[in-house]
Design a protein around this motif. Sequence first.
Motif, PDB file in Angstrom:
ATOM      1  N   MET A  65      35.021  70.819-131.880  1.00  0.00           N
ATOM      2  CA  MET A  65      34.582  69.707-131.047  1.00  0.00           C
ATOM      3  C   MET A  65      33.071  69.584-131.145  1.00  0.00           C
ATOM      4  SD  MET A  65      36.579  69.755-127.476  1.00  0.00           S
ATOM      5  CE  MET A  65      38.130  68.998-127.312  1.00  0.00           C
ATOM      6  N   SER A  66      32.593  68.397-130.937  1.00  0.00           N
ATOM      7  CA  SER A  66      31.161  68.178-131.044  1.00  0.00           C
ATOM      8  C   SER A  66      30.545  67.878-129.690  1.00  0.00           C
ATOM      9  CB  SER A  66      30.896  67.031-132.021  1.00  0.00           C
ATOM     10  OG  SER A  66      31.501  65.848-131.551  1.00  0.00           O
ATOM     11  N   THR A  67      29.245  67.676-129.700  1.00  0.00           N
ATOM     12  CA  THR A  67      28.475  67.403-128.489  1.00  0.00           C
ATOM     13  C   THR A  67      28.969  66.127-127.805  1.00  0.00           C
ATOM     14  OG1 THR A  67      26.557  68.494-129.431  1.00  0.00           O
ATOM     15  CG2 THR A  67      26.140  66.906-127.676  1.00  0.00           C
ATOM     16  N   ILE A  68      29.014  66.173-126.484  1.00  0.00           N
ATOM     17  CA  ILE A  68      29.390  65.006-125.672  1.00  0.00           C
ATOM     18  C   ILE A  68      28.162  64.610-124.856  1.00  0.00           C
ATOM     19  CG2 ILE A  68      30.861  64.195-123.776  1.00  0.00           C
ATOM     20  CD1 ILE A  68      32.495  64.727-126.239  1.00  0.00           C
ATOM     21  N   ARG A  69      27.842  63.312-124.863  1.00  0.00           N
ATOM     22  CA  ARG A  69      26.720  62.789-124.062  1.00  0.00           C
ATOM     23  C   ARG A  69      27.211  61.598-123.263  1.00  0.00           C
ATOM     24  NH1 ARG A  69      24.096  64.081-128.906  1.00  0.00           N
ATOM     25  NH2 ARG A  69      22.384  65.543-128.611  1.00  0.00           N
ATOM     26  N   PHE A  70      26.771  61.544-121.999  1.00  0.00           N
ATOM     27  CA  PHE A  70      27.099  60.379-121.176  1.00  0.00           C
ATOM     28  C   PHE A  70      26.106  60.268-120.031  1.00  0.00           C
ATOM     29  CE2 PHE A  70      29.751  63.934-119.867  1.00  0.00           C
ATOM     30  CZ  PHE A  70      29.628  63.965-118.488  1.00  0.00           C
ATOM     31  N   ILE A  71      26.050  59.072-119.467  1.00  0.00           N
ATOM     32  CA  ILE A  71      25.173  58.817-118.323  1.00  0.00           C
ATOM     33  C   ILE A  71      26.043  58.370-117.159  1.00  0.00           C
ATOM     34  CG2 ILE A  71      23.343  57.348-117.396  1.00  0.00           C
ATOM     35  CD1 ILE A  71      22.157  57.289-120.228  1.00  0.00           C
ATOM     36  N   PRO A  80      25.962  56.549-113.728  1.00  0.00           N
ATOM     37  CA  PRO A  80      25.084  55.699-112.923  1.00  0.00           C
ATOM     38  C   PRO A  80      25.243  55.997-111.439  1.00  0.00           C
ATOM     39  CG  PRO A  80      27.031  54.469-113.557  1.00  0.00           C
ATOM     40  CD  PRO A  80      27.143  55.826-114.202  1.00  0.00           C
ATOM     41  N   GLY A  81      24.206  55.730-110.667  1.00  0.00           N
ATOM     42  CA  GLY A  81      24.281  55.928-109.218  1.00  0.00           C
ATOM     43  C   GLY A  81      23.319  57.003-108.753  1.00  0.00           C
ATOM     44  N   VAL A  82      23.221  57.137-107.455  1.00  0.00           N
ATOM     45  CA  VAL A  82      22.310  58.120-106.867  1.00  0.00           C
ATOM     46  C   VAL A  82      23.013  59.479-106.846  1.00  0.00           C
ATOM     47  CG1 VAL A  82      20.970  58.769-104.834  1.00  0.00           C
ATOM     48  CG2 VAL A  82      21.183  56.354-105.471  1.00  0.00           C
ATOM     49  N   PRO A  83      22.482  60.472-107.571  1.00  0.00           N
ATOM     50  CA  PRO A  83      23.105  61.795-107.577  1.00  0.00           C
ATOM     51  C   PRO A  83      23.180  62.400-106.171  1.00  0.00           C
ATOM     52  CG  PRO A  83      21.520  61.612-109.359  1.00  0.00           C
ATOM     53  CD  PRO A  83      21.341  60.401-108.487  1.00  0.00           C
ATOM     54  N   ALA A  84      24.316  63.026-105.888  1.00  0.00           N
ATOM     55  CA  ALA A  84      24.537  63.639-104.570  1.00  0.00           C
ATOM     56  C   ALA A  84      24.687  65.143-104.731  1.00  0.00           C
ATOM     57  CB  ALA A  84      25.786  63.050-103.926  1.00  0.00           C
ATOM     58  N   VAL A 125      31.413  60.855-111.366  1.00  0.00           N
ATOM     59  CA  VAL A 125      31.126  61.770-112.473  1.00  0.00           C
ATOM     60  C   VAL A 125      32.405  62.053-113.255  1.00  0.00           C
ATOM     61  CG1 VAL A 125      30.425  64.136-113.069  1.00  0.00           C
ATOM     62  CG2 VAL A 125      29.113  62.828-111.377  1.00  0.00           C
ATOM     63  N   SER A 126      33.500  62.295-112.564  1.00  0.00           N
ATOM     64  CA  SER A 126      34.777  62.593-113.222  1.00  0.00           C
ATOM     65  C   SER A 126      35.262  61.422-114.076  1.00  0.00           C
ATOM     66  CB  SER A 126      35.846  62.941-112.176  1.00  0.00           C
ATOM     67  OG  SER A 126      35.507  64.120-111.508  1.00  0.00           O
ATOM     68  N   VAL A 127      35.173  60.216-113.550  1.00  0.00           N
ATOM     69  CA  VAL A 127      35.629  59.029-114.286  1.00  0.00           C
ATOM     70  C   VAL A 127      34.814  58.825-115.557  1.00  0.00           C
ATOM     71  CG1 VAL A 127      35.740  56.497-114.194  1.00  0.00           C
ATOM     72  CG2 VAL A 127      36.630  57.845-112.296  1.00  0.00           C
ATOM     73  N   VAL A 128      33.487  58.909-115.423  1.00  0.00           N
ATOM     74  CA  VAL A 128      32.613  58.723-116.592  1.00  0.00           C
ATOM     75  C   VAL A 128      32.863  59.826-117.622  1.00  0.00           C
ATOM     76  CG1 VAL A 128      30.212  58.623-117.376  1.00  0.00           C
ATOM     77  CG2 VAL A 128      30.891  57.443-115.282  1.00  0.00           C
ATOM     78  N   ALA A 129      33.072  61.046-117.171  1.00  0.00           N
ATOM     79  CA  ALA A 129      33.338  62.166-118.084  1.00  0.00           C
ATOM     80  C   ALA A 129      34.663  61.970-118.814  1.00  0.00           C
ATOM     81  CB  ALA A 129      33.344  63.477-117.316  1.00  0.00           C
ATOM     82  N   MET A 130      35.691  61.505-118.120  1.00  0.00           N
ATOM     83  CA  MET A 130      36.987  61.248-118.767  1.00  0.00           C
ATOM     84  C   MET A 130      36.837  60.210-119.874  1.00  0.00           C
ATOM     85  SD  MET A 130      39.969  61.287-115.908  1.00  0.00           S
ATOM     86  CE  MET A 130      39.270  61.464-114.294  1.00  0.00           C
ATOM     87  N   GLN A 131      36.064  59.162-119.601  1.00  0.00           N
ATOM     88  CA  GLN A 131      35.823  58.141-120.618  1.00  0.00           C
ATOM     89  C   GLN A 131      35.089  58.735-121.820  1.00  0.00           C
ATOM     90  OE1 GLN A 131      33.719  55.246-118.287  1.00  0.00           O
ATOM     91  NE2 GLN A 131      35.593  54.305-117.497  1.00  0.00           N
ATOM     92  N   ALA A 132      34.103  59.595-121.570  1.00  0.00           N
ATOM     93  CA  ALA A 132      33.334  60.212-122.650  1.00  0.00           C
ATOM     94  C   ALA A 132      34.194  61.161-123.485  1.00  0.00           C
ATOM     95  CB  ALA A 132      32.126  60.956-122.081  1.00  0.00           C
ATOM     96  N   MET A 133      35.140  61.840-122.856  1.00  0.00           N
ATOM     97  CA  MET A 133      36.004  62.788-123.570  1.00  0.00           C
ATOM     98  C   MET A 133      37.059  62.078-124.419  1.00  0.00           C
ATOM     99  SD  MET A 133      34.945  65.855-123.103  1.00  0.00           S
ATOM    100  CE  MET A 133      36.308  66.948-123.507  1.00  0.00           C
ATOM    101  N   SER A 192      34.759  70.187-114.116  1.00  0.00           N
ATOM    102  CA  SER A 192      35.770  71.227-114.334  1.00  0.00           C
ATOM    103  C   SER A 192      37.145  70.592-114.488  1.00  0.00           C
ATOM    104  CB  SER A 192      35.795  72.215-113.175  1.00  0.00           C
ATOM    105  OG  SER A 192      34.626  72.991-113.183  1.00  0.00           O
ATOM    106  N   GLY A 193      37.853  71.022-115.521  1.00  0.00           N
ATOM    107  CA  GLY A 193      39.179  70.494-115.795  1.00  0.00           C
ATOM    108  C   GLY A 193      39.154  69.222-116.633  1.00  0.00           C
ATOM    109  N   ILE A 194      37.966  68.674-116.854  1.00  0.00           N
ATOM    110  CA  ILE A 194      37.845  67.447-117.658  1.00  0.00           C
ATOM    111  C   ILE A 194      37.064  67.746-118.938  1.00  0.00           C
ATOM    112  CG2 ILE A 194      36.892  65.105-117.735  1.00  0.00           C
ATOM    113  CD1 ILE A 194      37.278  65.089-114.643  1.00  0.00           C
ATOM    114  N   VAL A 195      35.838  68.253-118.787  1.00  0.00           N
ATOM    115  CA  VAL A 195      34.991  68.561-119.937  1.00  0.00           C
ATOM    116  C   VAL A 195      35.173  70.028-120.346  1.00  0.00           C
ATOM    117  CG1 VAL A 195      32.621  68.627-120.796  1.00  0.00           C
ATOM    118  CG2 VAL A 195      33.353  66.757-119.323  1.00  0.00           C
TER     119      VAL A 195
END
Length: 162
Positions: A1-7, A9-13, A48-56, A113-116
């Motif tokens: 597997m290779s590097t995964i990058r994503f952004i 959006p929104g105010v981090p909590a 974060v989970s939704v964006v990560a799923m899309q990136a994966m 966790s469980g996604i990436v």
Amino acid sequence: MSTIRFIVPGVPAPGGSKKAFIVRTRTGALRSNIVDDAKRNAPWRSLVSVVAMQAMKGLPPFQGPIKLDVEFRMPRAKNHYRKNGALTASAPRDHTKKPDRTKLLRALEDALSGIVWRDDTQVVGGEVTKRFVGYDEAPGAAVTVVPLLGIDRPAISTRARG
């Protein structure tokens, strides 16, 4: 597997602190109940989970050690700006207010966790920064995940130094 990058959006909590309570079940047994006391944590972690799923893109979670680099992009307060949009002379350069970067990282790692990766214990290195966004930038988190399996890395000595 290779590097995964994503952004994200929104105010981090922040991840907040965990609080544990002892509760008695209907059968009389005692058990612990652990809750996260962060106020804005759930919506941020979901995003974060939704964006990560899309990136994966349907790939399974990484196995083995991982390097995680994160840049938290925090919004500036309105009083940091003049009416013309320029920063005031008194506006701070660095984001040195709450939330602290370790609590921001905690929320992000838990959401991934469980996604990436299978578990956040796989994260063995990386850089975590937080900064203010510029006037024309959006807040969020820039995430880079690098799987380290199969990458030739120098061995770490386990010998005691003395």
